[in-house]
Design an enzyme around this catalytic site. Structure first.
Site, short mmCIF file in Angstrom:
data_model
loop_
_atom_site.label_atom_id
_atom_site.label_comp_id
_atom_site.label_asym_id
_atom_site.label_seq_id
_atom_site.Cartn_x
_atom_site.Cartn_y
_atom_site.Cartn_z
N HIS A 126 1.03 -1.38 -0.10
CA HIS A 126 -0.29 0.01 -0.27
C HIS A 126 0.51 1.16 -0.10
O HIS A 126 0.14 2.73 -0.34
CB HIS A 126 -1.31 0.22 1.17
CG HIS A 126 -2.25 -0.68 0.78
ND1 HIS A 126 -2.80 -1.19 0.01
CD2 HIS A 126 -2.67 -1.80 2.51
CE1 HIS A 126 -3.97 -2.36 0.04
NE2 HIS A 126 -3.49 -2.72 1.52
N HIS A 165 -6.40 -7.27 -0.41
CA HIS A 165 -6.44 -5.60 -0.84
C HIS A 165 -4.90 -5.85 -2.39
O HIS A 165 -4.89 -6.15 -2.61
CB HIS A 165 -6.00 -5.66 0.54
CG HIS A 165 -6.30 -5.21 1.88
ND1 HIS A 165 -5.85 -5.62 2.68
CD2 HIS A 165 -8.09 -4.88 2.33
CE1 HIS A 165 -6.71 -6.24 3.93
NE2 HIS A 165 -7.88 -5.29 3.52
N ASP A 247 -4.59 -12.44 3.30
CA ASP A 247 -5.72 -12.23 4.09
C ASP A 247 -6.74 -12.37 3.06
O ASP A 247 -8.46 -12.10 3.36
CB ASP A 247 -5.15 -10.90 4.56
CG ASP A 247 -4.60 -10.05 3.39
OD1 ASP A 247 -4.56 -10.45 2.49
OD2 ASP A 247 -4.16 -9.28 3.65
ZN LIG Z 1 -4.13 -7.08 2.79
#
Ligand SMILES: [Zn+2]
Length: 310
Positions: A126, A165, A247
């Site tokens: 990120h 993500h 995740d």
């Molecule tokens: Zn993640």
């Protein structure tokens, strides 16, 4: 087949707070799982510090120095945003995490390992060029890719990201460079809100496969087998870097995909096949997310088992 495990105790000293999901216990759980007898063959390496030069291949110098200067007193913390918090040990942990990814590239390029797994935190995907966010300070996988260009002269490097993500940071670095390819499956909508299929990079060098909340391992496998793998094959990377986040597991508290532990073995085997077709088998894997400790430990074990066996 020789596989390097690269980590550093300093990665345990990044403490974003007692209730934070990205806790040192994550890495402890991973390393404990890799202490099992079946992993004795791993070549254990201490992660070096990433140099400022290596970090500056991705991030502006002013950003690198600003992050490295944040060093709260022991017990204190500094919140960059509500998710991204630095403690006394965070700057060194972040340099070790990026340094592990760089060392992993050197391991497979020098040839003393065919594959390497960087068991590190904080995660990286990120972190944008100019912005820490989403628990991430430096874009570890992107720093590794830039190192492969600069030191090893590679012209086609891919990152395959199966964290739940979207890796907005890696995409931020890659999207303008036709020599870099970023491929991701991720829950959408979900944090950080990027990763639409229409985001394709300057040279069709970004491939996003968003999956709806509740998607299963079968949906995940279909996305990779039918859409992402063909795109990776068209790019034909000389080096494959994996942003290995766990995740998307059904037990993970931060998202709503429903993968089983076995799905992480499946994706690892498929990525090893891509590396076998194009990259001389060279594969670098860098830990990203995964927040249920038992699911994380089991998923990393099946991932590294596949790295050792294929
Ligand atoms: Zn993640």
């Amino acid at each position: 087949m020789s596989v390097a495990l690269i980590t550093h105790p300093a990665c345990l000293d990044h403490d974003p707070g007692r209730w934070h999901p990205e806790s040192p216990d994550r890495l402890r759980a991973v390393l404990r799982a890799l202490e099992a007898e079946e992993f004795l063959a791993l070549m254990r390496e201490e992660a070096p510090l990433a140099t400022v030069e290596q970090l500056c291949r991705v991030h502006p110098e002013s950003y690198v120095h600003a992050i490295l200067a944040i060093r709260p007193e022991p017990g204190d913390s500094f919140a960059i945003d509500s998710d991204t918090v630095m403690s006394h040990g965070s700057a060194e942990a972040a340099r070790r995490a990026a340094g592990a990814a760089v060392h992993a590239v050197d391991a497979v390029m020098e040839g003393w390992a065919r594959r390497a797994f960087a068991a590190v935190r904080p995660p990286g995907h990120h972190a944008e060029r100019n912005r820490a966010m989403g628990f991430c300070l430096f874009a570890n996988a992107a720093v590794a890719a830039r190192h492969a260009q600069a030191r090893w002269g590679l012209t086609r490097i891919a990152v395959a990201d199966f964290d739940v993500h979207h890796g907005n940071g890696t995409q931020d670095v890659f999207q303008d460079d036709p020599g870099l390819f970023y491929a991701s499956s991720h829950q959408f909508p979900c944090y950080p809100g990027t990763g639409r299929a229409e985001e394709r990079g300057v040279a069709e060098n970004v491939f996003n496969a968003p999956l709806p909340p509740g998607a299963t391992g079968a949906d995940f496998r279909r996305a990779w087998a039918e859409r992402i793998m063909p795109a990776l094959d068209r790019f034909a990377p000389e080096l494959l870097i994996v942003s290995a986040g766990f995740d998307a597991h059904k037990l993970d508290p931060l998202a709503q995909l429903r993968l089983e532990t076995a799905d992480f073995g499946w994706i690892t085997e498929r990525l090893l096949e891509v590396a076998g077709r194009h990259s001389g088998g060279r594969l670098v894997s860098v830990l990203e997310g995964g927040y249920d400790l038992e699911a994380l430990a089991a998923s990393v074990a099946i991932h590294v088992r596949a790295l050792l066996q294929a």
